[in-house]
Enzyme design. Sequence first.
Site, PDB file in Angstrom:
ATOM      1  CG  PHE A  64      -3.537   7.758   6.371  1.00 51.58           C
ATOM      2  CD1 PHE A  64      -2.449   6.971   6.043  1.00 51.58           C
ATOM      3  CD2 PHE A  64      -4.300   7.403   7.478  1.00 51.58           C
ATOM      4  CE1 PHE A  64      -2.120   5.840   6.803  1.00 51.58           C
ATOM      5  CE2 PHE A  64      -3.981   6.285   8.246  1.00 51.58           C
ATOM      6  CZ  PHE A  64      -2.887   5.502   7.906  1.00 51.58           C
TER       7      PHE A  64
ATOM      8  CB  ALA B 224      -0.903  -0.004   1.231  1.00 48.55           C
TER       9      ALA B 224
ATOM     10  CG  ASN C 145      -1.831   1.694   7.890  1.00 51.18           C
ATOM     11  OD1 ASN C 145      -1.166   1.569   8.910  1.00 51.18           O
ATOM     12  ND2 ASN C 145      -1.397   2.399   6.861  1.00 51.18           N
TER      13      ASN C 145
ATOM     14  CE  LYS D 217       2.106  -1.830   5.853  1.00 52.42           C
ATOM     15  NZ  LYS D 217       2.131  -1.328   4.468  1.00 52.42           N
TER      16      LYS D 217
ATOM     17  CG  ASN E 103       4.005   9.593   8.380  1.00 51.34           C
ATOM     18  OD1 ASN E 103       4.937  10.013   9.057  1.00 51.34           O
ATOM     19  ND2 ASN E 103       4.170   8.731   7.393  1.00 51.34           N
ATOM     20  CB  THR E 104      -2.353   9.336  11.193  1.00 46.03           C
ATOM     21  OG1 THR E 104      -2.437   9.424   9.767  1.00 46.03           O
ATOM     22  CG2 THR E 104      -3.681   9.775  11.796  1.00 46.03           C
TER      23      THR E 104
ATOM     24  N   GLY F 244      11.884  -3.329   3.128  1.00 46.46           N
ATOM     25  CA  GLY F 244      13.283  -3.393   2.719  1.00 46.46           C
ATOM     26  C   GLY F 244      13.631  -4.449   1.686  1.00 46.46           C
TER      27      GLY F 244
ATOM     28  CB  THR G 228       6.763  -3.987   9.877  1.00 44.98           C
ATOM     29  OG1 THR G 228       7.957  -3.480   9.255  1.00 44.98           O
ATOM     30  CG2 THR G 228       7.112  -5.183  10.712  1.00 44.98           C
ATOM     31  CG  ASN G 229       3.338   1.224   8.036  1.00 39.62           C
ATOM     32  OD1 ASN G 229       3.953   1.945   7.264  1.00 39.62           O
ATOM     33  ND2 ASN G 229       2.023   1.308   8.192  1.00 39.62           N
ATOM     34  CB  THR G 230       7.655   3.463   7.446  1.00 42.55           C
ATOM     35  OG1 THR G 230       6.610   4.179   8.134  1.00 42.55           O
ATOM     36  CG2 THR G 230       7.301   3.351   5.977  1.00 42.55           C
TER      37      THR G 230
ATOM     38  CE1 TYR H  44       6.432   3.976  -2.826  1.00 43.18           C
ATOM     39  CE2 TYR H  44       4.703   3.885  -1.209  1.00 43.18           C
ATOM     40  CZ  TYR H  44       5.428   4.588  -2.107  1.00 43.18           C
ATOM     41  OH  TYR H  44       5.180   5.921  -2.321  1.00 43.18           O
ATOM     42  CB  SER H  45      11.194   1.674  -0.586  1.00 46.54           C
ATOM     43  OG  SER H  45      10.364   2.439   0.252  1.00 46.54           O
TER      44      SER H  45
ATOM     45  CB  SER I 270       0.598   5.341   9.142  1.00 49.47           C
ATOM     46  OG  SER I 270       1.194   6.567   8.762  1.00 49.47           O
TER      47      SER I 270
ATOM     48  N   GLY J  10      12.491   1.146   2.798  1.00 48.75           N
ATOM     49  CA  GLY J  10      13.599   0.760   1.928  1.00 48.75           C
ATOM     50  C   GLY J  10      14.606  -0.107   2.658  1.00 48.75           C
TER      51      GLY J  10
ATOM     52  CG  ASN K 295       5.784   8.162   3.902  1.00 51.40           C
ATOM     53  OD1 ASN K 295       4.712   8.646   4.270  1.00 51.40           O
ATOM     54  ND2 ASN K 295       6.132   6.904   4.160  1.00 51.40           N
TER      55      ASN K 295
END
Length: 342
Positions: free
Chosen positions: A110, A57, A170, A215, A175-176, A295, A243-245, A316-317, A173, A266, A106
């Site tokens: 969202f 995602a 999710n 996630k 970032n929220t 990664g 996992t997530n970031t 993704y990365s 994240s 990554g 990032n």
Amino acid sequence: MLYPLIRKFFFSLDAETAHGIGMMGVDRVACLMAKPVTPCPVDVMGLKFPNPVGLAAGLDKNGDHIDGLAKLGFGFLEIGTITPRPQDGNPKPRLFRIPEAQGIINRMGFNNAGVDKLLENVRAAEFPKKGGILGINIGKNATTPIEKAADDYLICLDKVYNDASYVAVNISSPNTKNLRELQKDEALDDLLSQLKAKQLQLADQHGKYVPMALKIAPDLDDEQITAIADALRRHRFDAVIATNTTLSREGVEGLPNAAETGGLSGAPVFRKSTDVLKKLSTALAGELPIIGVGGIMGGEDAAEKIKAGASLVQFYSGFIYRGPDLVSEVAETLAIMLRQKK
């Protein structure tokens, strides 16, 4: 050989601008860039995957590019994260490359066009109509108080249920604001309980069972991993995505952009995410499957995720750094590995 030249051009642009242009390019020239992908069918969550290689995602938040991405040979696609209402996300700039370490930071937050727009795109795409496996990743709006977070997840689950092959929840994240609080004991128990009840109600309503995956973050200690595994079993979830970031900056210290806030993905997250995967696999003891992400930059990285306990992988990365060749490379490596296991 073509992608390194394309990447050089894109890496000369602002990361978010490059992302937008690149995704439009995927729609137009995906069939020219794709390599043949080795078939490697696997059954996970009651679904039959043509190969175990998925897109994570975040790359296609609104499902604008489903058919273009499908042409690259992925065994499944995951779109989102989507929220009930459209939102702009965090202020720009919010996406940063760390090429020296093959990393990306990032803090998108969202940003998406809302669940109704995503569903329009899904219903217009050919991939799901042809039986392609499409995961839809759901989250909460930034303006929804954390104590009301379950309401947003339930709205999204209700709306996407009939159009998703599986739903990814999710809660990880970074970032929220306060989102990761949902991974903690009572909050997690309450959320999973409500989601499971809604899933079973929707299964009756639609006459089909759509699996759900949770996630999680890589920034968990052993006690938290065990507690999450117990909760997933207790509420009979169908899978977990690990996992997530990460919020850690291990492996990128002192590099340009490394001090930016947000989640790091990554190559630098590979070890941390794989360690969580391995511990989670031990705690779950095979009771539910794990999707390994974090990664993966080559076939051997994906193989290590499978050895650690994953049934499927996503990236993704790695796709940003390696391009479409990564899909065929990972699929071939895993096909050989899984054949040897039999």
